[in-house]
Design a protein around this motif. Structure first.
Motif, PDB file in Angstrom:
ATOM      1  N   GLY A   1      93.462  -9.580 -13.258  1.00  0.00           N
ATOM      2  CA  GLY A   1      92.377  -9.915 -14.439  1.00  0.00           C
ATOM      3  C   GLY A   1      91.910 -11.204 -14.431  1.00  0.00           C
ATOM      4  N   THR A   2      92.632 -11.923 -13.611  1.00  0.00           N
ATOM      5  CA  THR A   2      92.138 -13.435 -13.834  1.00  0.00           C
ATOM      6  C   THR A   2      90.720 -13.689 -13.652  1.00  0.00           C
ATOM      7  N   TYR A   3      90.019 -14.894 -14.600  1.00  0.00           N
ATOM      8  CA  TYR A   3      88.728 -15.039 -14.732  1.00  0.00           C
ATOM      9  C   TYR A   3      88.489 -16.183 -14.276  1.00  0.00           C
ATOM     10  N   ILE A   4      87.731 -16.388 -13.475  1.00  0.00           N
ATOM     11  CA  ILE A   4      87.052 -17.861 -12.993  1.00  0.00           C
ATOM     12  C   ILE A   4      85.718 -18.052 -13.251  1.00  0.00           C
ATOM     13  N   SER A   5      85.092 -19.065 -14.019  1.00  0.00           N
ATOM     14  CA  SER A   5      83.837 -19.205 -14.150  1.00  0.00           C
ATOM     15  C   SER A   5      83.306 -20.389 -13.473  1.00  0.00           C
TER      16      SER A   5
ATOM     17  N   GLU B   1      81.000 -20.232 -21.822  1.00  0.00           N
ATOM     18  CA  GLU B   1      82.036 -19.806 -21.035  1.00  0.00           C
ATOM     19  C   GLU B   1      83.393 -20.154 -21.836  1.00  0.00           C
ATOM     20  N   LEU B   2      83.367 -21.454 -22.058  1.00  0.00           N
ATOM     21  CA  LEU B   2      84.853 -21.662 -22.803  1.00  0.00           C
ATOM     22  C   LEU B   2      85.197 -20.695 -23.926  1.00  0.00           C
ATOM     23  N   ALA B   3      84.162 -20.177 -24.526  1.00  0.00           N
ATOM     24  CA  ALA B   3      84.256 -19.392 -25.655  1.00  0.00           C
ATOM     25  C   ALA B   3      84.942 -18.001 -25.182  1.00  0.00           C
ATOM     26  N   ARG B   4      84.784 -17.747 -23.966  1.00  0.00           N
ATOM     27  CA  ARG B   4      85.337 -16.709 -23.307  1.00  0.00           C
ATOM     28  C   ARG B   4      87.024 -16.729 -22.639  1.00  0.00           C
ATOM     29  N   TYR B   5      87.418 -17.942 -22.704  1.00  0.00           N
ATOM     30  CA  TYR B   5      88.598 -18.388 -22.522  1.00  0.00           C
ATOM     31  C   TYR B   5      89.038 -18.012 -20.879  1.00  0.00           C
ATOM     32  N   PRO B   6      88.091 -18.559 -20.114  1.00  0.00           N
ATOM     33  CA  PRO B   6      88.522 -18.358 -18.468  1.00  0.00           C
ATOM     34  C   PRO B   6      89.753 -18.987 -18.352  1.00  0.00           C
ATOM     35  N   ASP B   7      90.399 -18.521 -17.187  1.00  0.00           N
ATOM     36  CA  ASP B   7      91.540 -19.261 -16.620  1.00  0.00           C
ATOM     37  C   ASP B   7      91.389 -20.472 -16.035  1.00  0.00           C
ATOM     38  N   ALA B   8      89.806 -20.722 -15.535  1.00  0.00           N
ATOM     39  CA  ALA B   8      89.697 -22.187 -14.822  1.00  0.00           C
ATOM     40  C   ALA B   8      88.182 -22.051 -14.940  1.00  0.00           C
ATOM     41  N   VAL B   9      87.758 -23.262 -14.899  1.00  0.00           N
ATOM     42  CA  VAL B   9      85.996 -23.528 -14.541  1.00  0.00           C
ATOM     43  C   VAL B   9      85.747 -24.447 -13.569  1.00  0.00           C
ATOM     44  N   GLY B  10      84.967 -24.135 -12.741  1.00  0.00           N
ATOM     45  CA  GLY B  10      84.363 -24.871 -11.967  1.00  0.00           C
ATOM     46  C   GLY B  10      83.046 -25.169 -12.284  1.00  0.00           C
TER      47      GLY B  10
ATOM     48  N   GLU C   1      92.659 -29.056 -24.063  1.00  0.00           N
ATOM     49  CA  GLU C   1      93.332 -28.496 -25.307  1.00  0.00           C
ATOM     50  C   GLU C   1      93.854 -27.049 -25.117  1.00  0.00           C
ATOM     51  N   ASN C   2      92.908 -26.207 -24.459  1.00  0.00           N
ATOM     52  CA  ASN C   2      93.409 -24.861 -24.354  1.00  0.00           C
ATOM     53  C   ASN C   2      94.026 -24.465 -22.943  1.00  0.00           C
ATOM     54  N   ASN C   3      94.196 -25.414 -22.193  1.00  0.00           N
ATOM     55  CA  ASN C   3      94.955 -25.419 -21.034  1.00  0.00           C
ATOM     56  C   ASN C   3      94.005 -24.653 -20.068  1.00  0.00           C
ATOM     57  N   ILE C   4      92.610 -25.074 -19.856  1.00  0.00           N
ATOM     58  CA  ILE C   4      91.744 -24.433 -19.105  1.00  0.00           C
ATOM     59  C   ILE C   4      91.488 -25.504 -17.949  1.00  0.00           C
ATOM     60  N   PRO C   5      91.960 -25.492 -16.884  1.00  0.00           N
ATOM     61  CA  PRO C   5      91.896 -26.501 -15.882  1.00  0.00           C
ATOM     62  C   PRO C   5      90.154 -26.441 -15.371  1.00  0.00           C
ATOM     63  N   ILE C   6      89.759 -27.720 -15.349  1.00  0.00           N
ATOM     64  CA  ILE C   6      88.346 -27.964 -14.663  1.00  0.00           C
ATOM     65  C   ILE C   6      88.324 -28.828 -13.202  1.00  0.00           C
ATOM     66  N   VAL C   7      87.724 -27.853 -12.289  1.00  0.00           N
ATOM     67  CA  VAL C   7      87.311 -28.592 -11.326  1.00  0.00           C
ATOM     68  C   VAL C   7      85.732 -28.745 -10.803  1.00  0.00           C
ATOM     69  N   ALA C   8      85.775 -29.709 -10.494  1.00  0.00           N
ATOM     70  CA  ALA C   8      84.288 -30.141 -10.181  1.00  0.00           C
ATOM     71  C   ALA C   8      83.739 -29.989  -8.699  1.00  0.00           C
TER      72      ALA C   8
ATOM     73  N   LYS D   1      91.270  -6.689 -10.590  1.00  0.00           N
ATOM     74  CA  LYS D   1      90.695  -7.483  -9.611  1.00  0.00           C
ATOM     75  C   LYS D   1      90.539  -8.843 -10.402  1.00  0.00           C
ATOM     76  N   VAL D   2      90.825  -9.983  -9.666  1.00  0.00           N
ATOM     77  CA  VAL D   2      90.371 -11.248 -10.156  1.00  0.00           C
ATOM     78  C   VAL D   2      88.786 -11.364 -10.013  1.00  0.00           C
ATOM     79  N   LYS D   3      88.309 -11.878 -11.131  1.00  0.00           N
ATOM     80  CA  LYS D   3      86.809 -11.910 -11.495  1.00  0.00           C
ATOM     81  C   LYS D   3      86.214 -13.286 -11.188  1.00  0.00           C
ATOM     82  N   MET D   4      84.824 -13.519 -10.982  1.00  0.00           N
ATOM     83  CA  MET D   4      84.325 -14.652 -11.083  1.00  0.00           C
ATOM     84  C   MET D   4      82.988 -14.505 -11.315  1.00  0.00           C
TER      85      MET D   4
END
Length: 420
Positions: A66-70, A130-139, A157-164, A106-109
């Motif tokens: 169920g991991t969610y990546i945005s 997207e941050l309000a949905r608390y994804p596990d990571a954002v690209g 602050e919410n431990n949501i890693p950011i990848v550019a 399933k992992v979701k993207m």
């Protein structure tokens, strides 16, 4: 936005060095670098361009069910961004296949982007949502390098890693940057344009925007290469696609001042204007004429069409022999402008590989294109996001690769696999 606190502490990844770019050279006509067997994945060529190669596979990415990546791009559509989305989807599919996840496990993207390309405000709104949905990571491909710092602070602050990806910013908390080596691609474009111009003449630069890191890198790389290695080339004016409205105001002002004649595209030189002014001052009727001019209706910048803007640009740059355009939209804009202004002898180089660009290249209207690897970029972004979630560490920079494409190698199988 409601803040969700997580128990785990955010672990910043250590930059392990800037990646080498030697693989970014396209094969010459008649040569081949195709070492793949028929059994390999159809998209393997895109993944082989990635450096380090670890970002071209999903081994060891044991994400929880169920991991969610945005993933947030600069545009909801467009051939380039669709290719990014497809690459990201494939990476997630490969992860689920490896882990045997089905259904809700399933992992979701989710890929999203502004409806209007490069709309900064809409991208920031999407990031908030997207941050309000608390994804596990954002690209995210950052449109304006100064626009997202507040949101990135909240993510941290919410431990949501950011990848550019594609275009980053100077924000210190970004876990990894997945992108083209824009400096190398721009330098290649400069060299090929100088060659097409026989190392002599004036070049105009047409930028896709003035705000993104990508745009700044491509401008700097091009200028540095020209200045360092092509002394016979003069760099003239630089224009920005997000500066067209301001340019219309400039044109309107010059029309009202008598410095530019829109109907003929004639630029009135300063010396001629001063001479005309001195003559008018010696005329006894000059005062009445001036009063009439003062009351004359001003030109409305909104009445100036895009075609008239490009007419003005070429009027201001009558001696240009080459144009450097920094993305697909900029290339297509300059192609149309040259066609409308009958500038068939101007040499054009640029970026990307939209269908219209490839058609223009085949027709000899373009010297060549720095073709990026958006599919591989999307794939590597998901891998980098997964590594961040798992605290596996990331390279500071992941080079997604580029290939210089021209009429000589456009038909090569290795090149064709990279087109989107």
């Amino acid at each position: 936005m409601k803040i969700k606190w997580k128990a785990a502490a955010l672990v910043m990844s250590v930059a392990l060095g800037v990646c080498a770019c030697a693989h970014n050279t396209a094969p010459e006509a008649g040569q081949t670098t195709d070492k793949k067997s028929k059994n390999e994945k159809s998209y393997q060529g895109n993944l082989d361009e990635l450096n380090p190669s670890a970002y071209g596979n999903v081994e060891g990415l044991n994400l929880e069910p169920g991991t969610y990546i945005s993933i947030i791009g600069k545009d909801a559509g467009g051939e380039y961004w669709k290719a990014v989305e497809k690459g990201a989807q494939q990476a997630v599919k490969d992860i689920n296949t490896m882990l045997g996840y089905e259904g809700d496990e399933k992992v979701k993207m989710v890929y999203s982007g502004p409806a209007k390309s490069n709309d900064v405000d809409e991208q920031v709104n999407i990031l908030d949502e997207e941050l309000a949905r608390y994804p596990d990571a954002v690209g995210i491909s950052i449109i304006d390098s100064q626009s997202c710092d507040v949101q990135f602070d909240l993510a941290t602050e919410n431990n949501i890693p950011i990848v550019a990806f594609d275009s980053a910013s100077g924000y210190q908390g970004i876990m990894a940057k997945v992108s083209t080596n824009n400096a190398a691609a721009a330098a290649t474009a400069a060299s090929r344009l100088a060659e097409a111009m026989d190392e002599s003449g004036e070049v105009m630069i047409f930028m896709h925007d003035s705000r993104s890191e990508t745009s700044q890198e491509r401008e700097k790389g091009f200028v540095q290469e020209m200045q360092a290695n092509h002394p016979g080339i003069t760099i003239g004016n630089t224009y920005y696609m997000d500066g067209m409205e301001e340019l219309k105001k400039t044109i309107a002002g010059e029309i009202d001042a008598g410095a530019y004649v829109k109907e003929t595209g004639e630029v009135i030189e300063t010396a001629a204007m001063e001479e005309a002014g001195e003559s008018a001052e010696s005329d006894a009727t000059a005062t009445d004429d001036a009063a009439a001019d003062e009351n004359a209706e001003k030109t409305d910048p909104e009445s100036i069409t895009d075609e008239e803007v490009y007419q003005y640009i070429f009027a201001k740059n009558p001696n240009i022999r080459g144009i450097y355009a920094t993305n697909g939209d900029a290339v297509l804009t300059m192609l149309k402008a040259c066609e409308n202004q009958e500038k068939e002898d101007v040499q054009i180089v640029g970026f990307d590989a939209d269908e219209e660009e490839i058609e223009a290249l085949m027709d000899g209207k373009l010297v060549g294109l720095a073709v990026q690897n958006p599919y591989g970029m999307g794939y590597a972004t998901v891998v980098a996001a997964a590594r961040s979630i798992l605290n596996m560490g990331n390279e500071a920079i992941v080079d997604s690769g580029f290939t210089w494409v021209n009429q000589k190698n456009i038909e090569d199988e290795a090149v064709q696999r990279l087109l989107y």
